[in-house]
Design an enzyme around this catalytic site. Structure first.
Site, PDB file in Angstrom:
ATOM      1  N   ASP A   1     -10.689 -11.996  -7.229  1.00  0.00           N
ATOM      2  CA  ASP A   1     -11.875 -12.158  -7.467  1.00  0.00           C
ATOM      3  C   ASP A   1     -12.243 -12.888  -8.891  1.00  0.00           C
ATOM      4  OD1 ASP A   1     -14.773 -11.780  -8.217  1.00  0.00           O
ATOM      5  OD2 ASP A   1     -14.925  -9.598  -7.999  1.00  0.00           O
TER       6      ASP A   1
ATOM      7  N   ARG B   1      -3.629  -0.506   5.355  1.00  0.00           N
ATOM      8  CA  ARG B   1      -4.149  -1.554   4.536  1.00  0.00           C
ATOM      9  C   ARG B   1      -3.408  -2.860   4.555  1.00  0.00           C
ATOM     10  NH1 ARG B   1      -5.929   2.081  -0.338  1.00  0.00           N
ATOM     11  NH2 ARG B   1      -3.974   3.078   0.442  1.00  0.00           N
TER      12      ARG B   1
ATOM     13  N   CYS C   1       0.848  -1.088   0.033  1.00  0.00           N
ATOM     14  CA  CYS C   1      -0.097   0.025   0.111  1.00  0.00           C
ATOM     15  C   CYS C   1       0.776   1.073   0.051  1.00  0.00           C
ATOM     16  CB  CYS C   1      -0.859  -0.013   0.971  1.00  0.00           C
ATOM     17  SG  CYS C   1      -0.399   0.039   2.903  1.00  0.00           S
TER      18      CYS C   1
END
Length: 186
Positions: A105, A13, A7
């Site tokens: 994903d 994060r 990050c």
């Protein structure tokens, strides 16, 4: 597998992603920041959310280095900008640098392929002078939004709820990542 999360400052994060994945798996995980100082603790919000979730973390920030990039089998960034900066800085390693969302994903690749097909249909209609289906334009619009939405929310400076939302988003994509990696290891 050696996994590096990246990050900006390596205090919110990426250390959160590191801690969550270390909690879920036995993979070797590190995190770093494009503009990180050396040895800073995780942000208070990150530490608090991880503590509430029962995940321990003794994080110290570190900047991205060539050695870290070489160490990693997979480099997962929190934003497109992080990804693009790393690919520009480490061109020999571009094949292992992705945003977390685009890599984890399974729908991302499907959406990307559907978008390419829709663009091909649009170009064919233009070349042949055919009428362009308005539904095709709507489909392209929706798919473009989906493939461009690959950034993880930056909680920096936010309240506890902001950090909690980032945790939930990371946890969701890290579950997908674990499934993908576990299937590759078989």
């Amino acid at each position: 597998m050696n996994i590096l999360f990246v990050c900006t400052g390596n205090t919110c994060r990426s250390p959160m992603a590191q801690a969550i994945l270390q909690h879920k798996t036995e993979h070797n995980v590190q995190s770093a920041g494009l503009f990180a100082g050396e040895g800073m603790p995780a942000s208070e919000g990150t530490s608090e959310v991880l503590k509430q979730e029962g995940i321990s973390s003794d994080h110290k920030s570190q900047p991205v280095t060539e050695d870290l990039i070489k160490w990693a089998d997979l480099v997962l960034t929190m934003t497109q900008n992080h990804r693009d900066m790393l690919k520009q800085s480490y061109p020999a390693d571009t094949g292992k640098i992705f945003t977390l969302k685009e890599y984890a994903d399974p729908n991302y690749e499907n959406n990307w392929n559907e978008l390419k097909e829709a663009y091909a249909q649009l170009e064919e209609a233009k070349l042949t002078g055919s009428e362009i289906d308005p539904n095709l334009l709507d489909q392209i619009n929706q798919l473009e939004k989906q493939v461009q939405n690959v950034d993880i929310i930056d909680p920096f400076g936010g309240n506890y709820m902001t950090y909690q939302k980032t945790y939930e988003e990371l946890d969701n994509y890290l579950e997908l990542l674990v499934k993908k990696i576990d299937n590759k290891d078989r």
